[in-house]
Design an enzyme around this catalytic site. Structure first.
Site, short mmCIF file in Angstrom:
data_model
loop_
_atom_site.label_atom_id
_atom_site.label_comp_id
_atom_site.label_asym_id
_atom_site.label_seq_id
_atom_site.Cartn_x
_atom_site.Cartn_y
_atom_site.Cartn_z
N CYS A 1 0.78 -1.21 0.07
CA CYS A 1 0.15 -0.23 0.04
C CYS A 1 0.93 1.32 0.02
O CYS A 1 0.30 2.25 -0.22
CB CYS A 1 -0.80 0.01 1.24
N GLU B 1 -2.62 0.73 -4.34
CA GLU B 1 -2.07 -0.76 -3.97
C GLU B 1 -1.06 -1.25 -5.28
O GLU B 1 -1.67 -1.03 -6.40
CB GLU B 1 -2.98 -1.64 -3.67
#
Length: 589
Positions: free
Chosen positions: A517, A560
């Site tokens: 992330c 992501e």
């Protein structure tokens, strides 16, 4: 003439006293209640180009026997940082141990660092001065509270979604180009190969599949952490900060107009705001550490439409009887028909105080309703507890996990090792595509949830183990079959270097999916996975093959990134695998 000189001296003395008073006021927070990490800190310089905060803490706390409580890095990557300690004795010990210490070929320098002035006081002084404000500050002052809150939480709120995706893809491409160049530098004997691949992949030595947008762009967050404070009109508000404390901002703005929060979550926030306003207790103030109400964490399942609330409070000097009364009032308030209609199914209460180094974090206490709420990814159901990690965008998580399954090329006889497995969401999603799943997680409560989730979904080919990946990975890999696919979804800071070393030296791991992330933080892990062999990294390198971006966070700058690495093959003339120089049998876990 002497009278003029005396008057001048008096003015100078007055100005000097005012200056001293202002300076004292800037550092008054150090003497107020609560521990400040600014009080006992050092400045550490001469750091190597590539290092991780986790490995630096390990050096300081484990190898050198220090007790660093916090590391503060500058926003821009640099070879220096601040390390904070609990008292003067620990700070002095750190300076003695670190000054002149050789680490990764660099000689460190350490010295005492002055505390930073209180940003609130500094901002007030700037506001009272006649100095011209810079352009950015003037622009901020001309914006409404609503616009500034949107800028702080969802900075892309006024950019069309398709344009957001283009911006994010461009930024990730630029980041990967830096990583690709770092590989070129570190792997001297592969430069021609890397350059040849770049001609095939539009300037990169691997595939970049592009960005996949989120199916849901409005109200997509299933978890938010709200702050309790005062808005700019001094009205008690539950919402988000308009800016960071470091910038001199403690005002809180309401969330009604934010587009990444669901209507059900907003209703729950308003309900809690009503409760706090009717109470006789003020919100906690980060300026002087007074007050009680700190925050509210809300978890909302779009699958079951259930809501969980975790109320955060500083006890200050409240007695146990007073705290019990507050708990009872919360139970009564959230048992009303209005709360039930809103979808609130679970209520927790947590006391939050300043932790000292080594202290365990506080735990949320269950007050009423269910202990968990249920959400769903790829047709599987997952119970979500207060501490559980669960992707904040459920709809985009479906895309991320399905893409990871496809990228991994997992087979029916493969063993999937899910590192940092959390509550088992990724591993369980892989379960029907492979022979066995082995999950590793350091948080015991998360492992309990993972086992419960396997039982909930009738999955029988998953095992979950508690411990740090760098400690238990070898023993877990010993249970794996010959074809091993590793899945890594670590916290924002990335994997510990020891875990990277274990993966490199576990030759049965043929393919690795790394999900991040925070791609900028993960690049160091990428470099270490793909760098040439050494005495420590004995196993053959992992070669990046494919990168895919999933927009898990619409209207923000975050994404992501999923990366497929494949183990480099070095065949000899007989067609068998030739081990790199320095590689030994102990690399085969």
């Amino acid at each position: 003439m002497s009278e003029i000189i005396e008057n001048t001296d008096s003015v100078s003395e007055l100005e000097s006293n005012e200056s001293k008073h202002e300076k004292k006021e800037e550092y008054a927070y150090l003497e107020k209640g609560g521990f400040s990490s600014e009080k006992f800190k050092i400045e550490l310089r001469g750091l190597p180009k590539f290092y991780g905060i986790v490995e630096l803490k390990k050096l300081m706390n484990e190898k050198l026997g220090l007790n660093a409580s916090k590391i503060k890095r500058p926003r821009v990557s640099s070879n220096w940082l601040f390390a904070c300690f609990q008292n003067e004795e620990e700070r002095n010990k750190a300076i003695t141990a670190l000054n002149g210490y050789s680490w990764k070929g660099k000689t460190l320098t350490a010295e005492e660092a002055k505390p930073a002035p209180d940003p609130l006081v500094r901002k007030r002084k700037q506001g009272n001065s006649n100095d011209a404000q810079d352009k950015k500050k003037k622009e901020m002052e001309n914006k409404s509270q609503e616009e500034r809150l949107k800028d702080a939480t969802t900075p892309y709120w006024n950019i069309p979604y398709e344009e957001q995706l283009k911006i994010k893809e461009k930024e990730i491409r630029q980041l990967l180009m830096k990583y690709d160049n770092e590989m070129w530098i570190k792997n001297f004997n592969k430069r021609s190969e890397i350059e040849a691949k770049r001609k095939l992949h539009n300037g990169l030595s691997f595939d970049l599949l592009g960005i996949k947008g989120s199916p849901v762009t409005e109200g997509y967050r299933n978890k938010c952490e709200f702050t309790v404070g005062y808005d700019e009109e001094n009205q008690l508000t539950v919402g988000f900060r308009l800016g960071a404390y470091a910038t001199g901002t403690i005002c809180v703005g309401p969330v009604a107009e934010l587009n990444h929060i669901s209507d059900a979550m907003k209703e729950a926030v308003i309900l809690f705001q009503d409760f706090v306003r009717k109470s006789n207790l003020p919100p906690f103030s980060p300026a002087d550490y007074s007050g009680h109400w700190k925050g509210l964490t809300v978890r909302h399942s779009s699958f079951s439409n259930e809501i969980m609330l975790i109320v955060l409070m500083h006890p200050q000097d409240l007695s146990q009887e007073e705290l019990d009364k507050i708990k009872k009032d919360l139970i009564d308030f959230f048992s009303t028909e209005e709360a039930v209609t809103c979808g609130i199914k679970s209520l927790y209460f947590e006391l939050v105080t300043k932790r000292k180094s080594g202290e365990e974090p506080s735990k949320a206490v269950h007050l009423m309703g269910a202990t968990h709420i249920v959400d769903s990814i790829l047709g599987l159901q997952f119970r979500v507890s207060p501490e559980a990690f669960f992707q904040v965008n459920t709809a985009a998580a479906n895309i991320l996990y399905q893409s990871a399954i496809e990228m991994s090329e997992v087979k029916s006889d493969s063993t999937v090792v899910d590192i940092c497995c959390g509550t088992g969401t990724i591993g369980l999603s892989f379960a029907k595509h492979c022979n066995k799943v082995l999950g590793l997680e350091m948080v015991p409560e998360a492992v309990k949830d993972a086992k419960a989730n396997a039982e909930l979904n009738g999955v029988t080919n998953c095992e979950f183990f508690t411990g740090k990946a760098e400690d238990i990975l070898p023993s877990v890999l010993a249970r794996a079959a010959s074809d091993v696919v590793a899945i890594v979804d670590p916290p924002r800071a990335g994997l510990h270097m020891r875990a990277i070393t274990q993966l490199r030296n576990a030759y049965r791991v043929k393919r690795l999916i790394y999900i991040s992330c925070s791609p900028a933080s993960a690049v160091k892990n990428f470099v270490d996975l793909s760098r040439q062999c050494s005495k420590t990294l004995r196993g053959a390198p992992f070669v990046p093959v494919r990168h895919m971006i999933v927009d898990m966070f619409p209207h923000t700058k975050h994404v992501e990134l999923a990366v497929l690495f494949e183990r480099e093959k070095i065949p000899d003339t007989s067609g068998n695998v030739e081990l790199p120089e320095g590689y030994n049998d102990y690399a085969y876990f």
